[in-house]
Design an enzyme around this catalytic site. Structure first.
Site, mmCIF file in Angstrom:
data_model
loop_
_atom_site.group_PDB
_atom_site.id
_atom_site.type_symbol
_atom_site.label_atom_id
_atom_site.label_comp_id
_atom_site.label_asym_id
_atom_site.label_seq_id
_atom_site.Cartn_x
_atom_site.Cartn_y
_atom_site.Cartn_z
ATOM 1 N N SER A 128 0.839 -1.196 0.000
ATOM 2 C CA SER A 128 0.000 0.000 0.000
ATOM 3 C C SER A 128 0.880 1.255 0.000
ATOM 4 O O SER A 128 1.791 1.368 -0.801
ATOM 5 C CB SER A 128 -0.954 -0.052 1.195
ATOM 6 O OG SER A 128 -1.980 0.901 1.082
ATOM 7 N N ASP A 271 -8.366 -6.323 -5.437
ATOM 8 C CA ASP A 271 -8.046 -5.044 -4.797
ATOM 9 C C ASP A 271 -8.909 -3.931 -5.396
ATOM 10 O O ASP A 271 -8.865 -3.683 -6.603
ATOM 11 C CB ASP A 271 -6.563 -4.725 -4.998
ATOM 12 C CG ASP A 271 -6.037 -3.644 -4.063
ATOM 13 O OD1 ASP A 271 -6.846 -2.833 -3.575
ATOM 14 O OD2 ASP A 271 -4.815 -3.611 -3.838
ATOM 15 N N HIS A 304 -7.817 -5.451 -0.950
ATOM 16 C CA HIS A 304 -6.536 -4.793 -0.673
ATOM 17 C C HIS A 304 -5.799 -5.415 0.516
ATOM 18 O O HIS A 304 -4.574 -5.548 0.502
ATOM 19 C CB HIS A 304 -6.803 -3.307 -0.417
ATOM 20 C CG HIS A 304 -5.576 -2.475 -0.218
ATOM 21 N ND1 HIS A 304 -4.661 -2.239 -1.219
ATOM 22 C CD2 HIS A 304 -5.115 -1.802 0.875
ATOM 23 C CE1 HIS A 304 -3.687 -1.468 -0.766
ATOM 24 N NE2 HIS A 304 -3.935 -1.197 0.501
#
Length: 329
Positions: A128, A271, A304
């Site tokens: 991330s 995601d 995610h």
């Protein structure tokens, strides 16, 4: 596993941010795990939005990936991780969060590496926003690492990402329960519709007379509020919004052709935040002018957050990078 406790942070002197804000001193706290510094290849691990430098050991957030005998083996590597200044894991707080961009943090991390007398690390890995910082570090210092491993991230924040960060910022600045409400919204981006369906099946919490998905979201909001500072959330959200290695610089190809590092992009097929499609487009662009680039994908319903969940898949995808080095040594 050996944890080296560092009593004092590195002090970054006279730092000027991209926006022109001046910080006479910035404390950069960090942690070292595994073999002593300068005795083994160094792996830099960049944490995500609510993470910290405690990547392994007690309360380690990536214990399934990093540790003795794990994918990133602490008996073979030195593991280095910095706290993003202002992330709330020490006493330092940044109130003017808009002073900083992801590139500023990348510059701070690079100064930290230099202060530790490390010329090059074996790998930089991050998920991330941590992966976004990794991309920025490579663009600033093309020879800083042999391997770049950005997971569930990209070299730029897309319009979709910027939109979600804008909504997060609105919640953080305007809600009466900013951390709780922002976290509830964020969880919708971190997971996926299929993940929620698999987990909750529209079941009801009989005690509260609400859906279990509602009580779960409320729990996550309350949990974060108890351990996280508002200023830290605003800062990390700002960093997530400002990833862009080309901003006020050269184009993507010009920047990346300067590095010999192997780039291993890992996407997640579900995601909703940094989409797999965007990751694949980055890979296809890289292949036009660079040979040692690789793309792999985590297959998961969990969205995610799969980079924090699917450890067996990550072990398989990363094995060649880390275990080959182990064999070599």
């Amino acid at each position: 596993m050996k944890l080296e406790n560092i009593p004092n942070p590195i002090i970054i002197q006279n730092f000027i941010t991209e926006s022109g804000a001046s910080y006479p001193t910035l404390p950069l706290s960090f942690a070292l795990f595994g073999l002593p510094l300068h005795t083994a290849p160094v792996v830099l691990v960049n944490h995500a939005l609510t993470g910290n430098a405690q990547v392994t050991g007690e309360n380690g957030w990536w214990n399934d990936l990093i540790g003795e005998g794990k994918t990133i083996d602490t008996t073979q590597y030195t593991i280095l991780s910095f706290n993003v200044p202002g992330n709330g894991n020490d006493t330092f707080v940044i109130e003017n969060y808009q002073d900083f961009t992801t590139r500023d943090v990348a510059k701070i991390f690079l100064q930290g590496i230099k202060a530790l007398n490390v010329e090059q690390v074996y790998a930089i890995i991050g998920g991330s926003v941590g992966g976004g910082i990794a991309w920025e570090m490579l663009a600033l210092e093309p020879n800083i690492t042999q391997h770049l491993i950005p997971i569930a991230t990209d070299w730029k924040s897309t319009d979709w990402m910027i939109a979600n960060c804008f909504l997060q910022e609105q919640i953080l600045n305007n809600s009466s329960k900013p951390i709780e409400d922002a976290r509830i919204h964020a969880m919708l981006c971190y997971r996926s519709p299929e993940s929620f369906k698999e987990k909750f099946q529209r079941t009801v919490n009989e005690n509260l007379n609400i859906f279990n998905i509602e009580s779960w979201l409320a729990h996550h909001g309350d949990k974060l509020q108890k351990r996280y500072q508002l200023a830290s959330y605003k800062l990390m959200n700002q960093l997530l919004k400002t990833i862009d290695i080309t901003r006020n610089k050269e184009d993507f190809e010009t920047l990346i052709t300067k590095t010999k590092a192997a780039i291993h992009i890992i996407g997640i097929n579900s995601d909703l935040f940094f989409t797999a499609k965007e990751n694949r487009e980055t890979f296809e662009e890289l292949k036009k002018f660079k040979e040692n680039v690789f793309y792999s994908e985590i297959d998961s319903v969990h969205g995610h957050d799969a980079f924090l969940i699917e450890y067996k898949q990550l072990d398989h995808l990363l094995a060649d990078i880390f275990k080959a080095e182990t064999i070599k040594n």
